[in-house]
Each structure stands twice: as structure tokens, then as C-alpha cells.
Design a protein around this motif. Structure first.
Motif, PDB file in Angstrom:
ATOM      1  N   ASN A   1      -2.910 115.769  37.539  1.00 31.06           N
ATOM      2  CA  ASN A   1      -3.616 114.872  37.996  1.00 31.06           C
ATOM      3  C   ASN A   1      -3.794 113.541  38.088  1.00 31.06           C
ATOM      4  OD1 ASN A   1      -4.954 117.495  39.218  1.00 31.06           O
ATOM      5  ND2 ASN A   1      -6.169 117.905  37.013  1.00 31.06           N
ATOM      6  N   PHE A   2      -2.750 113.306  36.891  1.00 27.27           N
ATOM      7  CA  PHE A   2      -3.106 111.635  36.466  1.00 27.27           C
ATOM      8  C   PHE A   2      -1.445 111.824  35.988  1.00 27.27           C
ATOM      9  CE2 PHE A   2      -7.433 112.788  35.105  1.00 27.27           C
ATOM     10  CZ  PHE A   2      -8.123 112.102  35.602  1.00 27.27           C
ATOM     11  N   VAL A   3      -1.001 110.169  36.504  1.00 29.01           N
ATOM     12  CA  VAL A   3       0.425 110.124  35.222  1.00 29.01           C
ATOM     13  C   VAL A   3       0.097 108.927  35.791  1.00 29.01           C
ATOM     14  CG1 VAL A   3       1.482 111.529  37.610  1.00 29.01           C
ATOM     15  CG2 VAL A   3       0.958 108.997  38.371  1.00 29.01           C
ATOM     16  N   GLU A   4       1.259 108.493  34.685  1.00 30.36           N
ATOM     17  CA  GLU A   4       1.274 106.642  33.811  1.00 30.36           C
ATOM     18  C   GLU A   4       2.461 106.227  34.595  1.00 30.36           C
ATOM     19  OE1 GLU A   4       0.709 106.901  29.506  1.00 30.36           O
ATOM     20  OE2 GLU A   4      -0.602 107.925  30.315  1.00 30.36           O
ATOM     21  N   LEU A   5       2.513 104.668  34.970  1.00 31.81           N
ATOM     22  CA  LEU A   5       3.582 104.322  36.830  1.00 31.81           C
ATOM     23  C   LEU A   5       2.890 103.100  35.991  1.00 31.81           C
ATOM     24  CD1 LEU A   5       2.914 106.609  39.418  1.00 31.81           C
ATOM     25  CD2 LEU A   5       4.466 106.301  37.876  1.00 31.81           C
ATOM     26  N   GLU A   6       4.687 102.026  36.060  1.00 28.06           N
ATOM     27  CA  GLU A   6       4.724 100.414  35.697  1.00 28.06           C
ATOM     28  C   GLU A   6       4.311  99.835  37.217  1.00 28.06           C
ATOM     29  OE1 GLU A   6       7.835  97.778  34.377  1.00 28.06           O
ATOM     30  OE2 GLU A   6       7.762  99.393  33.361  1.00 28.06           O
ATOM     31  N   VAL A   7       2.864  99.092  36.778  1.00 33.62           N
ATOM     32  CA  VAL A   7       3.469  97.719  38.288  1.00 33.62           C
ATOM     33  C   VAL A   7       4.457  96.330  37.704  1.00 33.62           C
ATOM     34  CG1 VAL A   7       1.562  95.557  38.367  1.00 33.62           C
ATOM     35  CG2 VAL A   7       0.689  97.816  37.899  1.00 33.62           C
ATOM     36  N   VAL A   8       4.904  96.703  39.136  1.00 30.78           N
ATOM     37  CA  VAL A   8       6.141  95.910  39.150  1.00 30.78           C
ATOM     38  C   VAL A   8       6.022  94.727  40.424  1.00 30.78           C
ATOM     39  CG1 VAL A   8       7.939  97.714  38.676  1.00 30.78           C
ATOM     40  CG2 VAL A   8       7.437  97.414  40.866  1.00 30.78           C
ATOM     41  N   GLU A   9       4.603  94.373  40.851  1.00 28.15           N
ATOM     42  CA  GLU A   9       4.431  93.555  41.753  1.00 28.15           C
ATOM     43  C   GLU A   9       2.894  93.493  42.139  1.00 28.15           C
ATOM     44  OE1 GLU A   9       5.021  92.818  46.399  1.00 28.15           O
ATOM     45  OE2 GLU A   9       6.851  93.411  45.195  1.00 28.15           O
ATOM     46  N   THR A  10       2.311  92.234  41.899  1.00 25.00           N
ATOM     47  CA  THR A  10       1.372  92.287  41.888  1.00 25.00           C
ATOM     48  C   THR A  10       0.852  91.145  41.889  1.00 25.00           C
ATOM     49  OG1 THR A  10      -1.119  92.823  41.696  1.00 25.00           O
ATOM     50  CG2 THR A  10       0.147  92.073  39.294  1.00 25.00           C
ATOM     51  N   ASP A  11       0.331  90.163  43.122  1.00 23.07           N
ATOM     52  CA  ASP A  11      -0.339  88.524  42.569  1.00 23.07           C
ATOM     53  C   ASP A  11      -1.316  88.641  41.546  1.00 23.07           C
ATOM     54  OD1 ASP A  11       0.096  88.550  45.048  1.00 23.07           O
ATOM     55  OD2 ASP A  11      -2.215  88.673  45.576  1.00 23.07           O
ATOM     56  N   PRO A  12      -1.315  87.476  40.629  1.00 20.92           N
ATOM     57  CA  PRO A  12      -1.804  87.002  39.340  1.00 20.92           C
ATOM     58  C   PRO A  12      -3.056  87.306  39.417  1.00 20.92           C
ATOM     59  CG  PRO A  12      -0.493  84.870  39.975  1.00 20.92           C
ATOM     60  CD  PRO A  12      -0.420  85.912  40.817  1.00 20.92           C
ATOM     61  N   GLY A  13      -4.163  87.156  38.070  1.00 25.40           N
ATOM     62  CA  GLY A  13      -5.363  86.853  38.327  1.00 25.40           C
ATOM     63  C   GLY A  13      -5.937  85.606  38.277  1.00 25.40           C
ATOM     64  N   VAL A  14      -6.367  84.522  38.659  1.00 22.35           N
ATOM     65  CA  VAL A  14      -7.257  83.169  38.404  1.00 22.35           C
ATOM     66  C   VAL A  14      -7.291  83.220  37.433  1.00 22.35           C
ATOM     67  CG1 VAL A  14      -7.698  81.316  39.357  1.00 22.35           C
ATOM     68  CG2 VAL A  14      -5.764  83.171  40.319  1.00 22.35           C
ATOM     69  N   ARG A  15      -8.309  82.762  36.954  1.00 19.14           N
ATOM     70  CA  ARG A  15      -8.946  82.585  35.693  1.00 19.14           C
ATOM     71  C   ARG A  15     -10.092  81.903  36.359  1.00 19.14           C
ATOM     72  NH1 ARG A  15      -9.803  81.764  30.129  1.00 19.14           N
ATOM     73  NH2 ARG A  15     -11.870  81.019  29.545  1.00 19.14           N
ATOM     74  N   GLY A  16     -11.595  82.263  35.989  1.00 14.52           N
ATOM     75  CA  GLY A  16     -12.907  83.099  36.890  1.00 14.52           C
ATOM     76  C   GLY A  16     -12.659  83.127  38.570  1.00 14.52           C
ATOM     77  N   ASP A  17     -12.117  83.818  38.457  1.00 11.25           N
ATOM     78  CA  ASP A  17     -11.830  85.193  39.406  1.00 11.25           C
ATOM     79  C   ASP A  17     -13.426  86.571  39.566  1.00 11.25           C
ATOM     80  OD1 ASP A  17     -10.838  84.071  42.238  1.00 11.25           O
ATOM     81  OD2 ASP A  17      -9.173  84.815  41.956  1.00 11.25           O
ATOM     82  N   THR A  18     -13.204  86.737  38.637  1.00 12.41           N
ATOM     83  CA  THR A  18     -13.644  88.022  37.647  1.00 12.41           C
ATOM     84  C   THR A  18     -15.685  87.698  38.605  1.00 12.41           C
ATOM     85  OG1 THR A  18     -13.854  86.962  36.078  1.00 12.41           O
ATOM     86  CG2 THR A  18     -12.022  88.420  36.263  1.00 12.41           C
ATOM     87  N   SER A  19     -16.303  87.317  39.501  1.00 12.66           N
ATOM     88  CA  SER A  19     -17.608  87.096  38.752  1.00 12.66           C
ATOM     89  C   SER A  19     -18.200  88.340  39.237  1.00 12.66           C
ATOM     90  CB  SER A  19     -18.069  86.136  39.453  1.00 12.66           C
ATOM     91  OG  SER A  19     -17.773  85.644  40.537  1.00 12.66           O
ATOM     92  N   GLY A  20     -17.740  89.342  41.096  1.00 10.25           N
ATOM     93  CA  GLY A  20     -17.906  89.636  41.257  1.00 10.25           C
ATOM     94  C   GLY A  20     -17.238  90.917  41.285  1.00 10.25           C
ATOM     95  N   GLY A  21     -15.725  91.100  39.656  1.00  4.49           N
ATOM     96  CA  GLY A  21     -15.101  92.137  39.674  1.00  4.49           C
ATOM     97  C   GLY A  21     -14.247  92.976  40.053  1.00  4.49           C
ATOM     98  N   GLY A  22     -13.889  91.811  41.227  1.00  6.13           N
ATOM     99  CA  GLY A  22     -13.087  92.163  42.082  1.00  6.13           C
ATOM    100  C   GLY A  22     -11.551  93.202  41.806  1.00  6.13           C
ATOM    101  N   THR A  23     -11.329  93.428  43.119  1.00  5.13           N
ATOM    102  CA  THR A  23      -9.388  94.239  42.715  1.00  5.13           C
ATOM    103  C   THR A  23      -8.571  93.073  43.851  1.00  5.13           C
ATOM    104  OG1 THR A  23     -10.313  95.673  44.400  1.00  5.13           O
ATOM    105  CG2 THR A  23     -11.112  96.036  42.435  1.00  5.13           C
ATOM    106  N   LYS A  24      -7.655  93.710  43.299  1.00  5.09           N
ATOM    107  CA  LYS A  24      -6.311  93.710  44.160  1.00  5.09           C
ATOM    108  C   LYS A  24      -5.508  94.525  44.573  1.00  5.09           C
ATOM    109  CE  LYS A  24      -3.978  91.918  39.760  1.00  5.09           C
ATOM    110  NZ  LYS A  24      -3.311  90.568  38.624  1.00  5.09           N
ATOM    111  N   PRO A  25      -4.181  94.519  44.832  1.00  2.00           N
ATOM    112  CA  PRO A  25      -3.651  95.013  44.984  1.00  2.00           C
ATOM    113  C   PRO A  25      -2.423  94.977  44.174  1.00  2.00           C
ATOM    114  CG  PRO A  25      -2.343  93.995  47.216  1.00  2.00           C
ATOM    115  CD  PRO A  25      -3.866  93.536  46.635  1.00  2.00           C
ATOM    116  N   ALA A  26      -1.749  96.577  43.555  1.00  2.00           N
ATOM    117  CA  ALA A  26      -0.382  96.486  42.693  1.00  2.00           C
ATOM    118  C   ALA A  26       0.339  97.772  43.328  1.00  2.00           C
ATOM    119  CB  ALA A  26      -1.587  96.805  41.674  1.00  2.00           C
ATOM    120  N   LYS A  27       1.006  97.046  43.434  1.00  6.18           N
ATOM    121  CA  LYS A  27       2.560  97.711  43.607  1.00  6.18           C
ATOM    122  C   LYS A  27       2.978  98.596  42.580  1.00  6.18           C
ATOM    123  CE  LYS A  27       7.219  98.033  46.701  1.00  6.18           C
ATOM    124  NZ  LYS A  27       8.064  98.214  47.164  1.00  6.18           N
ATOM    125  N   LEU A  28       3.312  99.897  42.187  1.00  2.00           N
ATOM    126  CA  LEU A  28       4.119 100.681  41.147  1.00  2.00           C
ATOM    127  C   LEU A  28       5.726 100.527  41.545  1.00  2.00           C
ATOM    128  CD1 LEU A  28       1.176 103.488  41.219  1.00  2.00           C
ATOM    129  CD2 LEU A  28       1.192 100.665  40.118  1.00  2.00           C
TER     130      LEU A  28
END
Length: 188
Positions: free
Chosen positions: A130-157
Motif C-alpha cells: 500500500n505504501f512505498v518509499e521512493l526518492e525524488v529525482v526531478e522537481t521544480d524548486p519551491g519559491v519562498r512566498g509561494d505557499t499561501s494557497g498550500g499549492g502543489t507541484k509535480p515531482a518525478k520519482l
């Protein structure tokens, strides 16, 4: 194998239907006001993965399928087959083809235990935990101040799967992912 009557049908039971092994997903007993009672059964073909709905008259029976669910450790892939080893002490190895592995390939990680369904000694389905632990190999960097809406971004495992993650996740983080819904659960 044993025969199962309609009164023994229950979710998870594996039976032979039209020459293929199938797993019962739902079983509904229907007793109309007029006429004979029947069972409305939803089954998944274990070879193709298709889900069908069938009706059986009360008292009908089906032959039990000669399938085994075994816990096996994923070893490696050679490009054509994914190799698994039994963990029951026999160290038997099985090669599962692309049809048997299917979407589970997004969650395959070496030395993790998976449930492999065998039919006549050959793997026909691989189910991830049901659950696996995998490492992120590619994702956009999070920008400070972008969290007001609790947003999400895609991450490639590391396995190639892409999941939506919170903005604070960085490359190299190990994530816990729910394999049933492909949702981010948390950091590992």
C-alpha cells in the motif's frame, strides 16, 4: 480444485470463469418478488485485468482457480522481465512479463516485498504494498512566498512515476507514496 456454490461467493474468492482465473470483487444476492433468486457478481479477470458483471442462478457453482498469492522480493529487471524471489526460504525466482507487472512498474524498488499471483507456476499479476518509499529525482524548486494557497507541484520519482507534492519538497527527498491512489503521504 474445489467447486464453489453461489452461497459461498465472497469478495476475494478466486474462481475459473470461461477458462481464465478471476477474482470476485462484489457479490450481490438478489431475490426478486417473482421468479428464482440469483447472484449478481462483479469479477476481475486476473490475466487481462478486465472487470465484468455476471449473473448466476441460485445453486450454480464455479470451479476454484489454481492461483497462489506469494510474497516475493523484487530483484531486478533485464528489460524484458521483472525478476522476483520467493521469501519463504525456497529462494525460487520468477520472471514476470510486462502484462503481469502493468502499472506496478511505477512502484517497483529493489528489496521490497510484493504480492505475486501465480497461475500454473507463472506470474500473472504483481500487487505493490500500500505504501512505498521512493526518492525524488526531478522537481521544480519551491519559491519562498509561494505557499499561501498550500499549492502543489509535480515531482518525478526514481522509478519514473510522477506525483503531486507540496512546494517544500526538493530533489533527493525520500517520500512515502500511497500506491493505490498515487498520492503523496509524507516524507520518509
Amino acid at each position: 480444485m474445489a467447486n464453489y456454490s453461489t452461497n459461498e461467493f465472497k469478495p476475494g474468492l478466486k474462481v475459473m470463469l470461461d477458462g481464465d482465473p478471476c477474482a470476485i470483487l462484489e457479490n450481490e444476492y438478489v431475490k426478486p418478488g417473482k421468479g428464482q433468486a440469483f447472484n449478481r457478481v462483479k469479477v476481475r479477470n486476473l490475466k487481462t485485468g478486465r472487470v465484468n458483471e455476471r449473473t448466476f442462478k441460485s445453486g450454480d457453482s464455479l470451479e476454484g482457480a489454481d492461483v497462489m498469492d506469494r510474497d516475493m522480493e523484487y530483484l531486478y529487471t533485464d528489460g524484458e522481465f521483472w525478476h522476483f524471489m520467493a521469501t519463504d526460504g525456497s529462494f525460487e525466482q520468477f520472471g514476470a512479463d510486462e502484462k503481469a507487472v502493468g502499472d506496478t512498474s511505477n512502484w517497483l524498488k529493489e528489496q521490497v516485498i510484493y504480492t505475486v499471483t501465480l497461475f500454473n507456476g507463472a506470474p500473472i499479476a504483481v500487487t505493490p504494498p500500500n505504501f512505498v518509499e521512493l526518492e525524488v529525482v526531478e522537481t521544480d524548486p519551491g519559491v519562498r512566498g509561494d505557499t499561501s494557497g498550500g499549492g502543489t507541484k509535480p515531482a518525478k520519482l526514481v522509478t519514473g512515476a510522477v506525483v503531486k507534492v507540496p512546494l517544500f519538497i526538493n530533489v533527493g527527498d525520500v517520500l512515502k507514496v500511497d500506491t493505490r491512489t498515487a498520492d503523496y503521504v509524507g516524507r520518509a
